[in-house]
Enzyme design. Structure first.
Site, short mmCIF file in Angstrom:
data_model
loop_
_atom_site.label_atom_id
_atom_site.label_comp_id
_atom_site.label_asym_id
_atom_site.label_seq_id
_atom_site.Cartn_x
_atom_site.Cartn_y
_atom_site.Cartn_z
N TYR A 1 0.84 -1.20 0.00
CA TYR A 1 0.00 0.00 0.00
C TYR A 1 0.87 1.25 0.00
O TYR A 1 0.59 2.23 -0.70
CB TYR A 1 -0.90 -0.04 1.23
CG TYR A 1 -2.05 0.94 1.23
CD1 TYR A 1 -3.01 0.91 0.23
CD2 TYR A 1 -2.19 1.88 2.24
CE1 TYR A 1 -4.08 1.79 0.23
CE2 TYR A 1 -3.26 2.76 2.27
CZ TYR A 1 -4.19 2.71 1.26
OH TYR A 1 -5.25 3.59 1.28
N CYS B 1 -8.66 9.66 1.52
CA CYS B 1 -7.92 8.41 1.30
C CYS B 1 -6.49 8.69 0.89
O CYS B 1 -5.54 8.21 1.51
CB CYS B 1 -8.62 7.56 0.26
SG CYS B 1 -10.20 6.94 0.85
N HIS B 2 -6.31 9.46 -0.16
CA HIS B 2 -4.95 9.66 -0.67
C HIS B 2 -4.65 11.12 -0.94
O HIS B 2 -3.73 11.45 -1.68
CB HIS B 2 -4.72 8.79 -1.91
CG HIS B 2 -5.02 7.35 -1.67
ND1 HIS B 2 -6.22 6.78 -1.98
CD2 HIS B 2 -4.29 6.38 -1.07
CE1 HIS B 2 -6.22 5.52 -1.60
NE2 HIS B 2 -5.06 5.25 -1.05
N GLY B 3 -5.47 12.01 -0.37
CA GLY B 3 -5.14 13.42 -0.36
C GLY B 3 -5.42 14.20 -1.64
O GLY B 3 -4.80 15.23 -1.87
#
Lengths: 420, 194
Positions: A299, B158-160
């Site tokens: 991840y 989640c991932h910006g």
């Protein structure tokens, strides 16, 4: 198989059966008097531990499936019913959930053992590749199993992971979307998705069991590697598998079970995430979604790369590259114990994987992004640069003349040579 | 067999025809039978039938946002303030990572101007699929007080990824602007999505 069985049926019935279906002969030859190097250390006990883990997952999984309902409306509640109502349900589910983590602990140790001792080198390339295939199947199976709980983490893990395939839209417009809708069976993750994940989660462990049999078969052709990384040559180099290694594997399994039971009975949710006790809500993404611990390094690699398609390619590449390890490593010496330069790079790689695991659990911001990028670069450089280059220039240490010498010293080895 | 067949009796070309035809049909049917096994996984008619949703917007005030469901996906509807519209208009197209409107009601190559993102002729209204184009999370920014990111639009936890007041990607790993579904105003304060 390579080793000829010395099996002697002890009864008339045994002899009759042996002529028709020689299973006892096979078991005797492969698991009783199979010649095994005498110098195997405890890192070699994880193969047996892994067979045990697979058996536990299959047995607990089958009984859990008797109580589980694969539907978005009932899945979460049926898992809670297993925990509260079903006789021993809490024990079965915690064993299955903790069992997945224990399975990954064991498989990662097993894989690093293989990397350290060069277990992938000739003539064991196919054996190694079957192992990577098992790892890939395990990752897929574990991901699908985690989704079945249908909590918030389950739901959003499925959403994020299935959306990885939408990155193909960047190659061929529409291809990724079509593929993702095909996987979902709808326009979003929903009931059809849950049902197919359940069907496949039930199927794949048996596929794994099949590949495990091939893995053991491929192991029994050349026989076990060993910490010295040299071939069995003298009679005194090996011992029969039983009782020497059945006892050793058995002892290691008991120690492993202590850890297993410790988690199941004292910290069953330690390795999980509390958000998965919140029912799935398609309208609300949890503030911080993380995969299970065993996926965190991968991840971190995914998030380290700002481009979606390349990030996804790196994620899959991180596992795919393992298939090529037998040809990437140019060193003739198997065991890293005798490789003074590679040794440093190996332990740096172990540290890198642990660091990536930590970074995968953190928010993707600030210093964590930079470290993830450095970690991802070293991850690939270890395989693509270190393995080929160090193998060519490193001067290995003197290898022992035989396994007997590695264990008993030169004097005893000389005696064994003389009698051979 | 009671009679033996010699080389001369064999009609070789007829045998070839039978072999190739039989093999060919078996191959074609074998391959064709894979299709039902694959296509069964695609969204079925019942999933496709849920394709339109009507929404009444009469209760909404400027600056307010609501989320409705369409095809199992969240639809963000924001009745933007004049400041938010101005912020969307002020951005030169060259600063946008994704320069295409991603508006199902416009041609595929329509540029990502604020006008092309908003409802036709009703620029304060923004209707879009509230799914981050990175990996499918639902961005924050709908509820009052939630994180709207650096550009006053939406922020994906989640991932910006960060989106501006027109739902266009400005920063982070998402490759595209949030998609605009096919929709139309059926009255002054009513829309039909799908």
């Amino acid at each position: 198989m390579a080793h000829q069985s010395t099996y002697q049926p002890s009864s008339k019935l045994g002899a009759w059966f042996d002529e028709r279906l020689p299973i006892p002969r096979m078991v005797h030859g492969q698991f009783i008097d199979f010649p095994t190097p005498r110098n195997l250390n405890y890192w070699w006990t994880f193969g047996g531990i892994l067979v045990f883990c697979l058996a536990v997952q299959i047995v607990t999984g089958i009984v859990l499936a008797m109580h589980y309902v694969a539907s978005p409306d009932h899945a979460f509640n049926s898992v809670e019913a297993i925990m509260r109502d079903v006789n021993w349900g809490w024990f079965l589910r915690y064993t299955h959930a903790v069992g997945a983590s224990m399975f990954f602990i064991a498989v990662y140790i097993h894989a690093f053992r293989g990397l350290y001792y060069g277990s992938y080198k000739a003539p064991r390339e196919v054996l190694w590749m079957l192992g990577v295939l098992i790892l890939l199947l395990m990752i897929t199976t574990a991901f699908m199993g985690y989704s079945l709980v249908w909590g918030q983490m389950s739901f959003w893990a499925v959403t994020v992971i299935t959306n990885l395939f939408s990155s193909l839209d960047m190659l061929v417009p529409g291809l990724g979307t079509t593929l993702v809708q095909w996987i979902w069976g709808g326009y979003a993750v929903g009931g059809p998705t849950l049902n197919r994940l359940f069907a496949l989660h039930y199927l794949l462990p048996f596929v794994i069991a099949g590949v495990v049999l091939l893995h053991i078969w491929a192991l029994h052709i050349p026989g076990n590697g060993n910490p010295a990384g040299i071939d069995v040559r003298l009679k005194s180099d090996s011992l029969p598998f039983h009782p020497y290694y059945t006892i050793k594997d058995g002892f290691a399994l008991v120690v492993f079970l202590l850890l297993f039971a410790g988690f199941v009975f004292y910290a069953p949710n330690y390795l999980g995430h509390p958000d998965n006790y919140v029912p799935a809500n398609p309208l609300q993404t949890p503030p911080h979604i993380v995969p299970e611990w065993y996926f965190l390094p991968f991840y971190a690699i995914l998030r380290a790369i700002p481009n979606k398609l390349i990030g996804v390619a790196a994620l899959f590449g991180a596992i795919a590259i393992l298939f090529f390890v037998p040809w990437l490593d140019r060193s003739k010496v198997r065991s890293t114990t005798y490789r003074p330069v590679f040794k440093w790079f190996f332990w740096l790689f172990v540290a890198d994987c642990l660091m990536l695991g930590y970074l995968g659990s953190q928010m993707p911001e600030g210093i964590y992004v930079l470290l993830s990028r450095l970690g991802a670069i070293y991850y690939f450089a270890f395989f693509l640069v270190v393995m080929p280059v160090v193998g060519m220039f490193e001067k290995p240490k003197q290898l022992p003349g035989s396994i007997t010498e590695a264990v008993l010293g030169k004097e005893a080895a000389a005696k064994a040579e003389a009698s051979a | 067999m009671s009679t033996s067949i010699t080389e001369d009796d064999e009609d070789v070309s007829r045998r070839d025809v039978i072999l190739i035809t039989a093999g060919g049909f078996a191959g074609v049917l074998g391959v064709a039978s894979i299709w039902p096994l694959l296509d069964q996984m695609n969204p079925d008619s019942s999933a496709q039938a849920l394709a339109t949703t009507e929404v009444d917007l009469s209760h909404m005030e400027r600056g307010q946002a609501i989320t409705v469901m369409w095809r199992g996906k969240p639809i963000f509807i924001r009745y933007r303030t004049d400041d938010e519209v101005a912020a969307g208009k002020d951005v030169p197209l060259s600063e946008l990572p994704d320069k295409v409107a991603r508006n199902a009601n416009l041609p595929d190559d329509a540029p990502a101007t604020d006008e092309n993102r908003a409802a036709e002729g009703k620029e304060p209204w923004l209707v879009m699929i509230g799914i981050c184009t990175h990996l499918g999370c639902i961005p924050d920014g709908q509820a009052p007080g939630s994180n709207k990111g650096e550009f006053g639009g939406w922020f994906c936890p989640c991932h910006g990824s960060q989106y501006d007041t027109a739902g266009r990607i400005r920063k982070g790993p998402a490759p595209e602007n949030m998609a605009i579904p096919p929709y139309a105003f059926t009255g002054d304060t009513k829309i039909k999505i799908g």
